[in-house]
Design an enzyme around this catalytic site. Structure first.
Site, PDB file in Angstrom:
ATOM      1  N   GLY A  17       0.849  -1.335   0.366  1.00 34.30           N
ATOM      2  CA  GLY A  17       0.340  -0.180  -0.039  1.00 34.30           C
ATOM      3  C   GLY A  17       0.450   0.865   0.375  1.00 34.30           C
ATOM      4  N   ARG A  20      -0.117   5.967  -1.156  1.00 31.39           N
ATOM      5  CA  ARG A  20      -0.557   7.084  -1.233  1.00 31.39           C
ATOM      6  C   ARG A  20      -0.294   6.968   0.554  1.00 31.39           C
ATOM      7  NH1 ARG A  20      -4.937   7.715  -3.593  1.00 31.39           N
ATOM      8  NH2 ARG A  20      -5.275   5.757  -5.313  1.00 31.39           N
ATOM      9  N   ASN A  95       2.017  -2.815   5.337  1.00 30.62           N
ATOM     10  CA  ASN A  95       0.969  -1.333   5.600  1.00 30.62           C
ATOM     11  C   ASN A  95      -0.194  -1.309   5.231  1.00 30.62           C
ATOM     12  OD1 ASN A  95      -0.019   1.793   5.684  1.00 30.62           O
ATOM     13  ND2 ASN A  95       0.813   1.272   3.479  1.00 30.62           N
ATOM     14  N   SER A 152      -3.229  -0.301  14.578  1.00 29.62           N
ATOM     15  CA  SER A 152      -3.674   0.726  15.058  1.00 29.62           C
ATOM     16  C   SER A 152      -4.122   1.330  16.072  1.00 29.62           C
ATOM     17  CB  SER A 152      -5.282   1.297  14.173  1.00 29.62           C
ATOM     18  OG  SER A 152      -6.191   1.987  14.482  1.00 29.62           O
ATOM     19  N   TYR A 165     -13.343  -3.484  11.377  1.00 29.06           N
ATOM     20  CA  TYR A 165     -11.496  -2.724  11.689  1.00 29.06           C
ATOM     21  C   TYR A 165     -10.709  -3.121  13.055  1.00 29.06           C
ATOM     22  CZ  TYR A 165      -7.973   0.689  10.789  1.00 29.06           C
ATOM     23  OH  TYR A 165      -6.970   1.091  10.757  1.00 29.06           O
ATOM     24  N   LYS A 169      -7.253  -5.266  13.168  1.00 26.92           N
ATOM     25  CA  LYS A 169      -5.999  -4.825  13.837  1.00 26.92           C
ATOM     26  C   LYS A 169      -5.633  -5.351  15.198  1.00 26.92           C
ATOM     27  CE  LYS A 169      -5.223  -1.746  10.514  1.00 26.92           C
ATOM     28  NZ  LYS A 169      -3.946  -1.673   9.857  1.00 26.92           N
ATOM     29  N   ILE A 198      -4.348   9.528  11.447  1.00 28.36           N
ATOM     30  CA  ILE A 198      -3.381  10.413  11.047  1.00 28.36           C
ATOM     31  C   ILE A 198      -3.802  11.011   9.929  1.00 28.36           C
ATOM     32  CG2 ILE A 198      -1.122  10.040   9.782  1.00 28.36           C
ATOM     33  CD1 ILE A 198      -1.360   9.113  12.962  1.00 28.36           C
TER      34      ILE A 198
END
Ligand code: NDP
Length: 261
Positions: A17, A20, A95, A152, A165, A169, A198
């Site tokens: 990833g 970006r 990532n 995260s 999510y 994680k 972030i």
């Protein structure tokens, strides 16, 4: 290992990833710090080729590879492509990740959303790490070897409106420990960097909400995290300066995850 071997090639990193957001900052920073950097994304855009050109302008080497993390059958070819390009593989930065497709009541979460997020963030990352670790063990150890998982604060902070999510994680947090133990005797350090909030495309849709919450004191450092905040930590871990550390978690969240009264 002789210094001649070390000089024969630069350390090689694979970043998932990387076109970006946090991934692109990691690619840039690793290249600045002396790595040849291959990075993946689902569909390379102009920004990916521009990033490679930028690295090459600065005397480094960059390679973009289209590879879907969910496609486990594609992992072996991806790893071989990186090894063929770089002459080795010393570092994997896990990532790539996606957020929940939508936020809502935990009681309404759909199996399709659960599968999508778990398949990408956890299943895809686990099996890519397995493929890379196996290949690393077949290759001579020329430079410091490491695996860094970008997890995260959601490993430990529960957000019931995006539970898939958080679960993905949390699983990645355990995967860090499992790989750290399995690879400890092989000299491969395994680390976890836990970002807070972030500023990237991933948080763009909820930026106003976070701005409000920063003002209410959500983040003790009272600011957004920058992608460079994460990249500098990842590069330090990848560089081998923490030789006796493995399974280590670095909180990169401005104090967000510190329990408070
Ligand atoms: P972005 O959405 O900006 O970028 C995510 C990257 O992951 C993109 O390059 C994307 O590829 C890639 N990706 C997504 N799915 C796949 C897939 N199936 N196969 C290959 N690549 C894929 O996210 P961020 O930079 O914000 O996040 C990076 C990591 O940091 C994620 O793991 C995220 O969970 C984590 N994180 C982010 C936080 C934040 O506040 N932003 C906070 C905590 C953790 P493509 O470019 O092709 O779309």
């Amino acid at each position: 290992m002789s210094d001649n071997n070390k000089l024969a090639r630069r350390p090689v990193a694979l970043v998932t990833g990387g076109q970006r957001g946090i991934g692109a900052a990691i690619v840039r920073r690793l290249a600045q710090d002396g790595f040849d950097v291959a990075f993946t994304c689902r569909t390379p855009e102009d920004i990916a080729h521009e990033l490679c050109a930028e690295i090459e302008m600065q005397g480094g080497r960059g390679l973009v590879l289209a590879s879907d993390l969910q496609d486990l059958d594609a992992h072996a070819e991806l790893v071989e492509n990186v090894v063929a390009w770089g002459g080795g593989l010393d570092c994997l930065i896990n990532n790539a990740g996606i957020g929940s497709p939508s936020r809502g009541d935990l009681l309404d979460m759909q199996p399709s959303a659960f599968n999508l997020v778990i398949d990408t963030n956890l299943r895809g990352t686990f099996f890519l790490t397995q493929a890379v670790a196996r290949r690393m063990l077949q290759l001579p150890s020329v430079h410091h070897r490491s695996i860094v998982n970008v997890s995260s604060v959601s490993v430990e902070m529960a957000s019931p409106e995006r539970g898939e999510y958080c679960m993905s994680k949390a699983g990645l947090g355990m995967a860090t420990k499992l790989f750290a133990l399995r690879l400890a005797t092989e000299g491969i350090g395994v680390f976890e960097v836990r970002p807070g909030v972030i500023k990237t495309d991933m948080t763009a849709g909820v930026a106003e909400k976070y701005e409000r919450r920063f003002q209410e004191g959500l983040v003790p450092m009272q600011r957004w995290g920058e992608t460079s905040d994460i990249a500098s930590i990842v590069s330090a871990l990848a560089s081998g300066q923490f030789g006796f550390a493995t399974g280590t978690v670095i909180h990169a969240d401005g104090g967000l995850a510190i329990p408070r009264l």
